[in-house]
Structures are given as structure tokens and as C-alpha cells.
Design a protein around this motif. Structure first.
Motif, short mmCIF file in Angstrom:
data_model
loop_
_atom_site.label_atom_id
_atom_site.label_comp_id
_atom_site.label_asym_id
_atom_site.label_seq_id
_atom_site.Cartn_x
_atom_site.Cartn_y
_atom_site.Cartn_z
N TYR A 1 28.36 39.67 -67.78
CA TYR A 1 28.61 39.81 -66.35
C TYR A 1 30.03 40.27 -66.11
CZ TYR A 1 24.27 37.60 -64.80
OH TYR A 1 22.97 37.32 -64.53
N VAL B 1 31.45 37.76 -58.67
CA VAL B 1 30.59 36.72 -58.10
C VAL B 1 29.60 37.33 -57.12
CG1 VAL B 1 30.60 34.63 -56.73
CG2 VAL B 1 32.34 34.97 -58.43
N LEU C 1 25.63 37.54 -57.51
CA LEU C 1 24.85 36.86 -56.47
C LEU C 1 23.86 37.81 -55.82
CD1 LEU C 1 24.99 34.09 -54.73
CD2 LEU C 1 26.06 35.55 -53.06
N GLU D 1 17.26 31.73 -51.29
CA GLU D 1 18.26 30.82 -50.78
C GLU D 1 18.40 31.00 -49.27
OE1 GLU D 1 21.58 31.36 -53.25
OE2 GLU D 1 22.83 30.22 -51.87
N ALA E 1 15.35 25.29 -43.35
CA ALA E 1 16.03 24.07 -42.92
C ALA E 1 16.24 24.10 -41.41
CB ALA E 1 17.36 23.94 -43.64
N PHE F 1 31.55 19.61 -61.68
CA PHE F 1 31.17 19.68 -63.09
C PHE F 1 30.94 21.12 -63.51
CE2 PHE F 1 27.41 19.52 -66.03
CZ PHE F 1 28.15 19.23 -67.16
N PRO G 1 31.97 33.88 -63.98
CA PRO G 1 31.44 34.08 -62.63
C PRO G 1 30.09 33.42 -62.42
CG PRO G 1 31.18 36.08 -63.89
CD PRO G 1 31.92 35.12 -64.77
N LEU G 2 29.36 33.21 -63.51
CA LEU G 2 27.99 32.71 -63.35
C LEU G 2 27.96 31.33 -62.71
CD1 LEU G 2 25.07 33.28 -63.87
CD2 LEU G 2 25.31 32.35 -66.14
N HIS H 1 30.10 30.07 -60.70
CA HIS H 1 30.46 30.15 -59.29
C HIS H 1 29.25 30.56 -58.45
CE1 HIS H 1 34.99 30.10 -59.72
NE2 HIS H 1 34.53 29.99 -60.94
N VAL H 2 28.48 31.49 -58.98
CA VAL H 2 27.29 31.93 -58.25
C VAL H 2 26.30 30.78 -58.12
CG1 VAL H 2 25.35 33.49 -58.33
CG2 VAL H 2 27.58 34.29 -59.01
N LEU H 3 26.10 30.07 -59.22
CA LEU H 3 25.14 28.96 -59.17
C LEU H 3 25.59 27.91 -58.17
CD1 LEU H 3 24.33 28.51 -62.95
CD2 LEU H 3 22.95 29.59 -61.22
N LEU I 1 27.49 28.40 -55.53
CA LEU I 1 27.30 28.90 -54.17
C LEU I 1 25.89 28.55 -53.70
CD1 LEU I 1 29.12 30.42 -52.33
CD2 LEU I 1 28.15 32.54 -53.10
N THR I 2 24.93 28.72 -54.60
CA THR I 2 23.56 28.32 -54.27
C THR I 2 23.49 26.83 -53.98
OG1 THR I 2 22.91 29.96 -55.88
CG2 THR I 2 21.19 28.53 -55.04
N VAL J 1 24.85 25.89 -50.57
CA VAL J 1 23.94 26.25 -49.49
C VAL J 1 22.79 25.26 -49.40
CG1 VAL J 1 22.30 27.99 -48.77
CG2 VAL J 1 24.55 28.66 -49.52
N VAL K 1 24.04 22.04 -47.86
CA VAL K 1 24.14 22.09 -46.40
C VAL K 1 22.77 21.91 -45.77
CG1 VAL K 1 24.64 23.61 -44.47
CG2 VAL K 1 26.24 23.43 -46.32
N SER K 2 21.76 22.60 -46.35
CA SER K 2 20.42 22.50 -45.77
C SER K 2 19.88 21.08 -45.85
CB SER K 2 19.47 23.45 -46.51
OG SER K 2 19.99 24.73 -46.52
#
Lengths: 234, 154
Positions: A26, A40, A44, A55, A62, B50, B107-108, B110-112, B114-115, B118, B121-122
Motif C-alpha cells: 500500500y 489512507v 479507504l 460503512e 443507524a 491498540f 496506512p492499513l 488507520h483505514v481499519l 476509521l471504519t 464510524v 458512532v453509529s
């Protein structure tokens, strides 16, 4: 806890998670393949685009679920009129500050969305900032003032449009004869190289995400603050 | 001394375990629904910490390419295009820029995360909505009081 000693050290660049060829790939391949400096965002919105699409659907679900839980349908049982905690007349300082700040917040949100693939940011972050500007309006005045700008049906339309934009990019790829969300095929309609097409489609997808997130953030706030009535809140 | 070293080099995991256990305790032991939700958020934050700490590399920067790297690559593109026209030799652009994977954090993760944020929050939003509904139905957000009300047939 006994497993801690087996974990790699802090900041070790050769730990299994960091030396695995997926994450290394990546880092090294993102720019040549997509011309997006922010890895990122690229991972994403492009490599894991399917994940991100659902997502967005999670957020949408929600928002719908909160409305479904809190809204009262059918004949209203007697609602006890509650005491109003806030003063009715708006405060001058709060009003003026919000009048100055909200446009700046919204402009910054648009910047965060539009520059998501060049600097830190993206659809989720920008969407949250944009939704926060409406929440600020609702907090500073009352919910009615914010409702005037974004009434509820418009919120849900915007959230749906966001998902529509995202999945529309996916189906456009399908129509042009490629895989779902394989943006490089879109160079046929965009008139750029396949690599740049991936970059531009990422921006489009992020805009879709931002629509949904901004709308649902405000929807969640206003429903929680007004007990699902959307009449008067905090 | 060895024990101290064993803890200090893996301090992130210890911190993550402690925070996660605080969240788990709040989720299980507290009766108040809002406190349970706070515990859930703490739990999620521990997991985010973590993951992000796994992706950290010593001396590395955020996973966004430098301005020079990006624009150097563009210049190379132009040069490569002209040479392609003159010599008819196809050069691969992928080798034009040199990116050292050790320079950028992973980066991986960080992407995970971000999910995960989200989704957090839901879940928090839906949880708060359910709590509000419970309060409307039973007049309480304490778990044992609600259970008693249900047992007594309300």
C-alpha cells in the motif's frame, strides 16, 4: 496479559503487521497506481471501496434506526409539557459568534472533503465537520432555526443521495465493463488517464460519503435532542 | 531491570489492556445505561489505540507522501513522456519514485480504525436512542429498576 510479551515492540518497523507485504505494498504502490499522495484515503476509497460503501450504509441504517426507535406514530398519548430550561430571547454574543463561525466551519468542511486525497481529511471527517456546523446552529438558536435550513425530509434525501453517489460510481464501473468499484475504467467517461481516473473517482466517492455523514450526524443529534419529535430540542 | 524493560518496550499493550478492562468493567458492573454506553466507548477507544499503536514505526511520519516526492514524480512523468516520443522506449513510471516503506506509518491500520470509529458512532447513537426510549417507557435508566418493573408486570 501473558500474551503481551509475544507482541512486537513499540515502534518496531519490522513487526509482522508492518513488514507484511500488503501494508508495504500500500505504501509503495499507492502513488504509482492511483496518483493519490494520501495513502489512507486511497486504501479507504479505492482498495477497500466495498468496505467503505457499506460503512456508509451502516451510518445511514443507524440514522434510520434512531428515527424508528424514537419517533411516536399513531395517536399521541398525553405529552406532559416540560419546563423550558432556556431563555426564549436569543443571546447577542452567542448569535453573533455563530453567525461568524458557521460559514467558516462549513468552508473548512468543504476544504477537508475536497483535499481528502492530498492532505489529512476525507469524506467522513469533512462530513462530520459539516454536520457539526448545523448542530452548532441548533444549539445556539433552537432546533427550529436549524430545521429551517435542513428540514427532516431534506436530511434523509441528502443521506440517500450520498449512498446513491457512491454506489453510482460502482455501477458506472459495471456498466463500462469492469468490476464493481474498479475506478480505472472510468477514464473512458472522464477523459483522463486510468490512473488519474482513480484519483478523481475517489474524490467523487468521498463527496458521497460526506453527504451521508453530514446529514445523518445532524439527524442523530436532532432526534436525540428532541425525543424524536423534531419540534423543539435543547 | 528486565521486567522494567519488558514493560517499557511494550507499554502500549499494557495501556490498551488497562483501558479495555476499565471499559469492560463499566459495561458489566454498572447499572446505569449511560455509564454502560460510556464503558462501551472506552472499550472501542482501547481497541483503536491498540491498532494504531501496532502501525507505529520508529521515526516514521504520517502515511501521506511528501510534496517533493509527488512533484518530483510529475516531472519525471514529463521527461519520460518526451523520451518515449523520441526513442520509442516504454519506461515504467512505477520505478520513477522511490518510497521507503519504513518512512511512513502503516496506512492499513488507520483505514481499519476509521471504519471502527464510524461504527462506534453509529452504535453509540443507537444505544443512546434506546436508552431514551427506555426512559420514556419505564421512567428510569437504571438496569435493576427496569428489571424489577418488568418482573412486577408493570
Amino acid at each position: 496479559m501473558s500474551a503481551v510479551s509475544d507482541f512486537p515492540d513499540w515502534g518496531d518497523p519490522h513487526s509482522p503487521a508492518n513488514s507484511y507485504r500488503l501494508s508495504q505494498g500500500y505504501i509503495t504502490e499507492t502513488f504509482p497506481e492511483t496518483s493519490v499522495p494520501n495513502m489512507v484515503t486511497a486504501v479507504l476509497a479505492d482498495y477497500r471501496g466495498y468496505d467503505t460503501m457499506f460503512e456508509t450504509v451502516v451510518i445511514f441504517t443507524a440514522g434510520i434506526a434512531i428515527i424508528a426507535i424514537l419517533r411516536r406514530y399513531g395517536p399521541k398519548d398525553k405529552v406532559v409539557p416540560e419546563q423550558k430550561l432556556y431563555k426564549k430571547e436569543p443571546d447577542l454574543i452567542v448569535e453573533t459568534t455563530c453567525r461568524l463561525m458557521i460559514p467558516i466551519i462549513q468552508l473548512f468542511a468543504l476544504y477537508v472533503v475536497a483535499h481528502g486525497h492530498h492532505s489529512p481529511g476525507g469524506g467522513f471527517q469533512g462530513g462530520v465537520i459539516f454536520g457539526a456546523s448545523f448542530i452548532l446552529l441548533a444549539l445556539a438558536r433552537d432546533l427550529q432555526a436549524a430545521q429551517k435550513w435542513v428540514p427532516e425530509n431534506r436530511i434523509l434525501n441528502l443521506a440517500g443521495i450520498g449512498i446513491f453517489i457512491y454506489s453510482g460510481f460502482g455501477f458506472l464501473c459495471l456498466l463500462l465493463g469492469s468490476n464493481f468499484l474498479d475506478y480505472s475504467i472510468l477514464h473512458k467517461v472522464m477523459g483522463v488517464t486510468p490512473i488519474e481516473a482513480r484519483s478523481h473517482s475517489m474524490l467523487g466517492v468521498e463527496i458521497g460519503v460526506a453527504f451521508t455523514v453530514a446529514a445523518i450526524m445532524f439527524s442523530i443529534y436532532s432526534n436525540l435532542a428532541s425525543k424524536g419529535e423534531m419540534k423543539e430540542g435543547l | 531491570m528486565e521486567i522494567f524493560e519488558a514493560i517499557s518496550t511494550k507499554i502500549n499493550y499494557w495501556v490498551y489492556i488497562v483501558i479495555m478492562m476499565i471499559g469492560l468493567y463499566a459495561m458489566i458492573a454498572k447499572n446505569n445505561m449511560i455509564k454502560k454506553l460510556i464503558g462501551m466507548s472506552i472499550f472501542q477507544t482501547a481497541i483503536i489505540l491498540f491498532y494504531v499503536s501496532i502501525g507505529v514505526k520508529e521515526g516514521a511520519t504520517i502515511p501521506i507522501l511528501y510534496h517533493d516526492q509527488v512533484h518530483g514524480a510529475h516531472d519525471d512523468h514529463h521527461e519520460a513522456d518526451t523520451s518515449h516520443g523520441e526513442n520509442g522506449v516504454v519506461e515504467s513510471h512505477a520505478t520513477d519514485i522511490h518510497i521507503n516503506p519504513d518512512e511512513f506509518t502503516n496506512p492499513l491500520v488507520h483505514v481499519l480504525m476509521l471504519t471502527a470509529i464510524v461504527v462506534g458512532v453509529s452504535t453509540l447513537g443507537v444505544g443512546l436512542a434506546i436508552t431514551q426510549k427506555l426512559h420514556r417507557e419505564y421512567g428510569s435508566i437504571e438496569e435493576h429498576e427496569i428489571l424489577e418493573l418488568i418482573k412486577s408486570g408493570k
